[in-house]
Design a protein around this motif. Structure first.
Motif, PDB file in Angstrom:
ATOM      1  N   LEU A  15      67.988  45.261  83.958  1.00 29.77           N
ATOM      2  CA  LEU A  15      69.016  46.293  84.039  1.00 29.77           C
ATOM      3  C   LEU A  15      68.430  47.695  83.886  1.00 29.77           C
ATOM      4  CD1 LEU A  15      72.103  44.835  82.151  1.00 29.77           C
ATOM      5  CD2 LEU A  15      72.022  45.670  84.503  1.00 29.77           C
ATOM      6  N   ALA A  16      67.412  47.839  83.074  1.00 32.91           N
ATOM      7  CA  ALA A  16      66.777  49.146  82.913  1.00 32.91           C
ATOM      8  C   ALA A  16      66.193  49.623  84.238  1.00 32.91           C
ATOM      9  CB  ALA A  16      65.699  49.088  81.832  1.00 32.91           C
ATOM     10  N   VAL A  17      65.606  48.718  84.991  1.00 33.64           N
ATOM     11  CA  VAL A  17      65.061  49.073  86.311  1.00 33.64           C
ATOM     12  C   VAL A  17      66.198  49.490  87.241  1.00 33.64           C
ATOM     13  CG1 VAL A  17      63.875  48.165  88.357  1.00 33.64           C
ATOM     14  CG2 VAL A  17      63.031  47.600  86.066  1.00 33.64           C
ATOM     15  N   LEU A  18      67.279  48.705  87.257  1.00 32.90           N
ATOM     16  CA  LEU A  18      68.417  49.034  88.116  1.00 32.90           C
ATOM     17  C   LEU A  18      69.052  50.370  87.727  1.00 32.90           C
ATOM     18  CD1 LEU A  18      70.182  45.556  88.389  1.00 32.90           C
ATOM     19  CD2 LEU A  18      68.933  46.751  90.199  1.00 32.90           C
ATOM     20  N   LEU A  19      69.254  50.583  86.425  1.00 34.83           N
ATOM     21  CA  LEU A  19      69.855  51.836  85.981  1.00 34.83           C
ATOM     22  C   LEU A  19      68.944  53.010  86.310  1.00 34.83           C
ATOM     23  CD1 LEU A  19      72.128  53.374  84.605  1.00 34.83           C
ATOM     24  CD2 LEU A  19      71.024  52.910  82.408  1.00 34.83           C
ATOM     25  N   ASN A  20      67.662  52.828  86.153  1.00 35.96           N
ATOM     26  CA  ASN A  20      66.721  53.890  86.503  1.00 35.96           C
ATOM     27  C   ASN A  20      66.826  54.236  87.986  1.00 35.96           C
ATOM     28  OD1 ASN A  20      64.474  55.654  85.591  1.00 35.96           O
ATOM     29  ND2 ASN A  20      63.354  54.490  87.128  1.00 35.96           N
ATOM     30  N   ASP A  21      66.854  53.221  88.838  1.00 32.89           N
ATOM     31  CA  ASP A  21      66.979  53.452  90.280  1.00 32.89           C
ATOM     32  C   ASP A  21      68.296  54.146  90.619  1.00 32.89           C
ATOM     33  OD1 ASP A  21      64.520  52.253  90.640  1.00 32.89           O
ATOM     34  OD2 ASP A  21      65.335  50.369  91.403  1.00 32.89           O
ATOM     35  N   TYR A  22      69.357  53.757  89.923  1.00 36.79           N
ATOM     36  CA  TYR A  22      70.669  54.385  90.102  1.00 36.79           C
ATOM     37  C   TYR A  22      70.592  55.870  89.748  1.00 36.79           C
ATOM     38  CZ  TYR A  22      75.568  55.388  88.772  1.00 36.79           C
ATOM     39  OH  TYR A  22      76.815  55.934  88.621  1.00 36.79           O
ATOM     40  N   ARG A  23      69.982  56.178  88.624  1.00 35.37           N
ATOM     41  CA  ARG A  23      69.875  57.571  88.188  1.00 35.37           C
ATOM     42  C   ARG A  23      68.997  58.388  89.130  1.00 35.37           C
ATOM     43  NH1 ARG A  23      67.425  58.783  83.938  1.00 35.37           N
ATOM     44  NH2 ARG A  23      68.700  60.587  83.416  1.00 35.37           N
TER      45      ARG A  23
END
Length: 152
Positions: A15-23
């Motif tokens: 999720l940290a990777v996904l949230l980072n990509d989202y940001r």
């Protein structure tokens, strides 16, 4: 889509990777460690509803909701704050399934409505929302004030 479930602490790294990509999509600096810390707080405090799509290989999409109260409607309203699907997983209906799961979860909790906002140029997201019956609110303008020194 039965591959949608509530996120848990085992999802933090993915999720940290996904949230980072989202940001990064929203022109924010990349910082996976900060994303992981933010998500850890959400899971620990239970102050958001975080749903993930997981086809058995870890999360490849998520939606995050925050409960709010509406004084005008005297009811609970949920803010659909984040929706993201990893680029390699797009085109398979995951975003639509996450949106539908978010609606179902809000309904289960008695929310009177869901609200969201997106950038004006995010045409793909707006097309998805409108295809699911979301309507653009023309009655209110959104204002934003940054508060120095605030944190998560």
């Amino acid at each position: 889509m039965s591959n949608i479930r509530t996120a848990n602490s085992f999802d933090l790294d993915a999720l940290a990777v996904l949230l980072n990509d989202y940001r990064v999509f929203y022109q924010q600096d990349s910082d996976e460690a900060a994303c992981r810390g933010f998500l850890h707080k959400r899971l620990e405090r239970g102050d958001s509803c975080l749903l993930v799509h997981d086809a058995g290989h870890g999360p490849d999409g998520f939606v995050q909701l925050y409960a709010m109260l509406s004084t005008v409607s005297l009811a609970s309203r949920w803010l659909l704050n984040d929706l993201f699907v990893a680029p390699q997983a797009r085109g398979r209906g995951i975003g639509r399934a996450l949106m539908q799961a978010a609606t179902a979860r809000a309904q289960e909790h008695g929310a009177s409505s869901l609200m969201l906002r997106t950038q004006t140029h995010n045409h793909a997201a707006k097309a998805l929302y409108e295809s699911l019956g979301w309507q653009k609110n023309e009655a209110f303008d959104t204002y934003l004030l940054s508060v120095p020194g605030s944190g998560s």
